[in-house]
Write a protein that holds these residues in place. Structure first.
Motif, PDB file in Angstrom:
ATOM      1  N   TYR A 176       0.870  -1.304  -0.136  1.00 21.13           N
ATOM      2  CA  TYR A 176      -0.079  -0.111  -0.121  1.00 21.13           C
ATOM      3  C   TYR A 176       0.889   1.196   0.017  1.00 21.13           C
ATOM      4  O   TYR A 176       1.935   1.319   0.589  1.00 21.13           O
ATOM      5  CB  TYR A 176      -0.674  -0.063   1.282  1.00 21.13           C
ATOM      6  N   ARG A 177       0.386   2.246  -0.795  1.00 17.49           N
ATOM      7  CA  ARG A 177       1.063   3.595  -0.743  1.00 17.49           C
ATOM      8  C   ARG A 177       0.760   4.326   0.329  1.00 17.49           C
ATOM      9  O   ARG A 177      -0.444   4.677   0.422  1.00 17.49           O
ATOM     10  CB  ARG A 177       0.833   4.320  -2.065  1.00 17.49           C
ATOM     11  N   ALA A 178       1.343   4.634   1.272  1.00 19.65           N
ATOM     12  CA  ALA A 178       1.258   5.505   2.424  1.00 19.65           C
ATOM     13  C   ALA A 178       1.284   7.081   1.966  1.00 19.65           C
ATOM     14  O   ALA A 178       1.564   7.421   0.825  1.00 19.65           O
ATOM     15  CB  ALA A 178       2.501   5.564   3.471  1.00 19.65           C
ATOM     16  N   ASP A 179       0.780   7.742   2.948  1.00 18.61           N
ATOM     17  CA  ASP A 179       0.517   9.329   2.482  1.00 18.61           C
ATOM     18  C   ASP A 179       1.793  10.112   2.281  1.00 18.61           C
ATOM     19  O   ASP A 179       1.778  10.873   1.434  1.00 18.61           O
ATOM     20  CB  ASP A 179      -0.325   9.801   3.599  1.00 18.61           C
ATOM     21  N   LEU A 227       6.107   2.720   0.164  1.00 21.17           N
ATOM     22  CA  LEU A 227       5.348   1.536  -0.291  1.00 21.17           C
ATOM     23  C   LEU A 227       5.594   0.482   0.897  1.00 21.17           C
ATOM     24  O   LEU A 227       6.488   0.083   1.345  1.00 21.17           O
ATOM     25  CB  LEU A 227       6.073   1.095  -1.321  1.00 21.17           C
ATOM     26  N   LEU A 228       4.234   0.303   1.624  1.00 19.12           N
ATOM     27  CA  LEU A 228       4.436  -0.615   2.666  1.00 19.12           C
ATOM     28  C   LEU A 228       3.519  -1.826   2.549  1.00 19.12           C
ATOM     29  O   LEU A 228       2.440  -1.995   1.994  1.00 19.12           O
ATOM     30  CB  LEU A 228       3.394   0.161   3.923  1.00 19.12           C
ATOM     31  N   LEU A 229       4.336  -3.127   2.625  1.00 19.68           N
ATOM     32  CA  LEU A 229       3.905  -4.447   2.651  1.00 19.68           C
ATOM     33  C   LEU A 229       3.077  -4.523   3.758  1.00 19.68           C
ATOM     34  O   LEU A 229       3.701  -4.665   4.799  1.00 19.68           O
ATOM     35  CB  LEU A 229       5.210  -5.211   2.164  1.00 19.68           C
ATOM     36  N   PHE A 230       2.031  -5.418   3.624  1.00 20.58           N
ATOM     37  CA  PHE A 230       1.288  -5.567   4.922  1.00 20.58           C
ATOM     38  C   PHE A 230       1.515  -7.157   5.136  1.00 20.58           C
ATOM     39  O   PHE A 230       1.267  -8.113   4.380  1.00 20.58           O
ATOM     40  CB  PHE A 230       0.009  -5.477   4.806  1.00 20.58           C
ATOM     41  N   ARG A 231       2.028  -7.256   6.262  1.00 23.31           N
ATOM     42  CA  ARG A 231       2.345  -8.804   7.041  1.00 23.31           C
ATOM     43  C   ARG A 231       3.020  -9.534   5.987  1.00 23.31           C
ATOM     44  O   ARG A 231       2.752 -10.652   5.618  1.00 23.31           O
ATOM     45  CB  ARG A 231       1.041  -9.424   7.397  1.00 23.31           C
ATOM     46  N   LEU A 232       4.223  -9.117   5.556  1.00 26.84           N
ATOM     47  CA  LEU A 232       5.101  -9.725   4.459  1.00 26.84           C
ATOM     48  C   LEU A 232       5.532 -11.069   5.029  1.00 26.84           C
ATOM     49  O   LEU A 232       5.428 -11.921   4.185  1.00 26.84           O
ATOM     50  CB  LEU A 232       6.256  -8.826   3.859  1.00 26.84           C
ATOM     51  N   ARG A 235      10.835  -2.378  -6.534  1.00 22.18           N
ATOM     52  CA  ARG A 235      11.923  -1.447  -7.160  1.00 22.18           C
ATOM     53  C   ARG A 235      12.012  -1.510  -8.600  1.00 22.18           C
ATOM     54  O   ARG A 235      12.048  -0.550  -9.143  1.00 22.18           O
ATOM     55  CB  ARG A 235      13.234  -1.397  -6.182  1.00 22.18           C
ATOM     56  N   GLY A 236      12.251  -2.609  -8.960  1.00 24.46           N
ATOM     57  CA  GLY A 236      12.526  -2.762 -10.283  1.00 24.46           C
ATOM     58  C   GLY A 236      11.336  -2.226 -11.441  1.00 24.46           C
ATOM     59  O   GLY A 236      11.630  -1.580 -12.555  1.00 24.46           O
ATOM     60  N   ASN A 237      10.060  -2.334 -11.036  1.00 28.49           N
ATOM     61  CA  ASN A 237       9.183  -2.051 -11.646  1.00 28.49           C
ATOM     62  C   ASN A 237       8.696  -0.595 -11.299  1.00 28.49           C
ATOM     63  O   ASN A 237       7.564   0.010 -12.029  1.00 28.49           O
ATOM     64  CB  ASN A 237       7.870  -2.813 -11.447  1.00 28.49           C
ATOM     65  N   GLY A 238       9.231   0.022 -10.529  1.00 27.42           N
ATOM     66  CA  GLY A 238       9.226   1.301  -9.993  1.00 27.42           C
ATOM     67  C   GLY A 238       7.715   1.734  -9.660  1.00 27.42           C
ATOM     68  O   GLY A 238       7.009   2.896  -9.850  1.00 27.42           O
ATOM     69  N   TYR A 239       7.076   1.012  -8.856  1.00 25.27           N
ATOM     70  CA  TYR A 239       5.696   1.216  -8.331  1.00 25.27           C
ATOM     71  C   TYR A 239       5.679   2.263  -7.175  1.00 25.27           C
ATOM     72  O   TYR A 239       6.662   2.374  -6.221  1.00 25.27           O
ATOM     73  CB  TYR A 239       5.331  -0.112  -7.638  1.00 25.27           C
ATOM     74  N   ASP A 240       4.735   3.337  -7.453  1.00 26.54           N
ATOM     75  CA  ASP A 240       4.788   4.429  -6.655  1.00 26.54           C
ATOM     76  C   ASP A 240       3.073   4.334  -6.044  1.00 26.54           C
ATOM     77  O   ASP A 240       2.412   5.384  -5.763  1.00 26.54           O
ATOM     78  CB  ASP A 240       5.234   5.781  -7.097  1.00 26.54           C
ATOM     79  N   GLN A 241       2.460   3.212  -6.559  1.00 27.69           N
ATOM     80  CA  GLN A 241       1.081   3.117  -6.241  1.00 27.69           C
ATOM     81  C   GLN A 241       0.869   1.786  -5.796  1.00 27.69           C
ATOM     82  O   GLN A 241       1.662   0.952  -5.555  1.00 27.69           O
ATOM     83  CB  GLN A 241       0.294   3.351  -7.719  1.00 27.69           C
TER      84      GLN A 241
END
Length: 321
Positions: free
Chosen positions: A56-59, A63-68, A102-108
């Motif tokens: 999830y993208r934080a405010d 980028l926060l993974l939940f209970r990874l 990181r490789g896919n550059g997610y910011d969402q």
């Protein structure tokens, strides 16, 4: 207004162009190069296991993974029951998830799916125990549905949930999901959005890809882990939040008729998050709209996964930049 089945299905579907990278067997490979021969699919697919993890993208843009780690441990639990050999450690897969995002550059918001299947050309219907697996991690953007002013229509399926004596439901295996697929198609033919399956004892089990809970007289009740349900991480999250808040919560066998008397009903799962059920077999649930307990839980869950809460910050893993 109800969430339609096709609309809800888009929760875990690509909403953008395919990613540039996919993680496969320890390295990042370009999407178009991540291939296997068609003859290597077949029987190997029957033993394939997977996980579904959300980032999830934080405010503040993190980028926060939940209970990874809990998800990755469950992948290893599935491999153990299916007698598969995962040639990577939890730490290896953790790093693989980071490298891929990181490789896919997610910011969402992103959905992450680690999965494993027996390597090589499998011609035996009975995939041998101890088979070494290929391990893949793929990802795609997803759209969260925090608006719980809407809900979905559910119906009790004529299809029975698979039994632990036949195909253990606590294993997150692709083959188990055919059970839910049959129930889902039936539900849509009958005018519902999603099914609820009963187990071999005719007790309430779960939906096709999510657990279920009911609220009656202020108490949240959910089928026990021995009711043919996946050992859901979202279910565990909700139960722990309720318990820590001092709210009444019960895990036990649930009769079908209890669904019709519930004040509130909701699905809960990684992909579905907290999804209110507003009708069951054509009967309105409570007032026919999402109830206060469901809305409160959905809000608490949304705050938690986006780092807006001071509760259980240990459940959040920031993707290193």
């Amino acid at each position: 207004m109800n969430v339609s089945a096709p609309e809800l299905a888009s929760l875990a579907s690509p909403t953008a162009d395919r990613p540039e990278w996919i993680w496969r067997n320890g390295t990042l490979s370009r999407w178009e190069q991540a291939q296997i021969h068609v003859n290597a699919v077949g029987h190997a697919s029957t033993a394939a296991i997977f996980e579904g993890i959300k980032a999830y993208r934080a405010d503040d843009g993190r980028l926060l993974l939940f209970r990874l780690d809990e998800h990755l441990r469950r992948l290893f639990d599935s491999a153990r029951i299916c007698r598969l050999d995962l040639p990577y450690s939890l730490a290896d897969l953790r790093t693989g998830v980071f490298d891929l995002l990181r490789g896919n550059g997610y910011d969402q918001d992103a959905y992450v799916r680690p999965w494993a299947f027996p390597a090589g050309l499998i011609r035996e219907q009975m995939v041998p125990a101890g088979s070494v697996c290929e391990v893949v991690i793929d990802s795609w953007p997803f759209r969260s549905r925090p608006d719980v002013t809407r809900g979905c229509r559910a119906g009790v399926s004529s299809w029975q949930r698979v039994s632990d004596a036949a195909m253990p439901p606590r294993v997150k295996a692709f083959s188990n999901y055919h059970n839910g697929r049959l129930a889902m198609m039936e539900a849509r033919e009958n005018g519902h959005d999603w099914p609820i399956l009963l187990n071999e004892r005719h007790k309430v089990s779960e939906g096709p890809g999510a657990c279920v809970a009911l609220v009656r007289h202020g108490t949240v009740t959910t089928p026990s882990l021995t009711s043919g349900v996946l050992e859901s991480i979202t279910r565990d999250t909700v139960l722990r939040l309720l318990d820590e808040s001092g709210e009444p919560v019960v895990e036990r066998e649930v009769d079908r008729s209890e669904l019709y008397l519930a004040d509130e009903l909701f699905f809960l799962g990684t992909a579905w998050e907290i999804l209110p059920i507003t009708s069951i077999d054509g009967l309105p649930v409570g007032q026919g709209r999402p109830g206060p307990v469901t809305r409160r839980l959905a809000d608490a869950y949304a705050r938690l996964v986006r780092g807006r809460s001071d509760r259980h910050t240990d459940w959040l893993t920031e993707v290193p930049r």
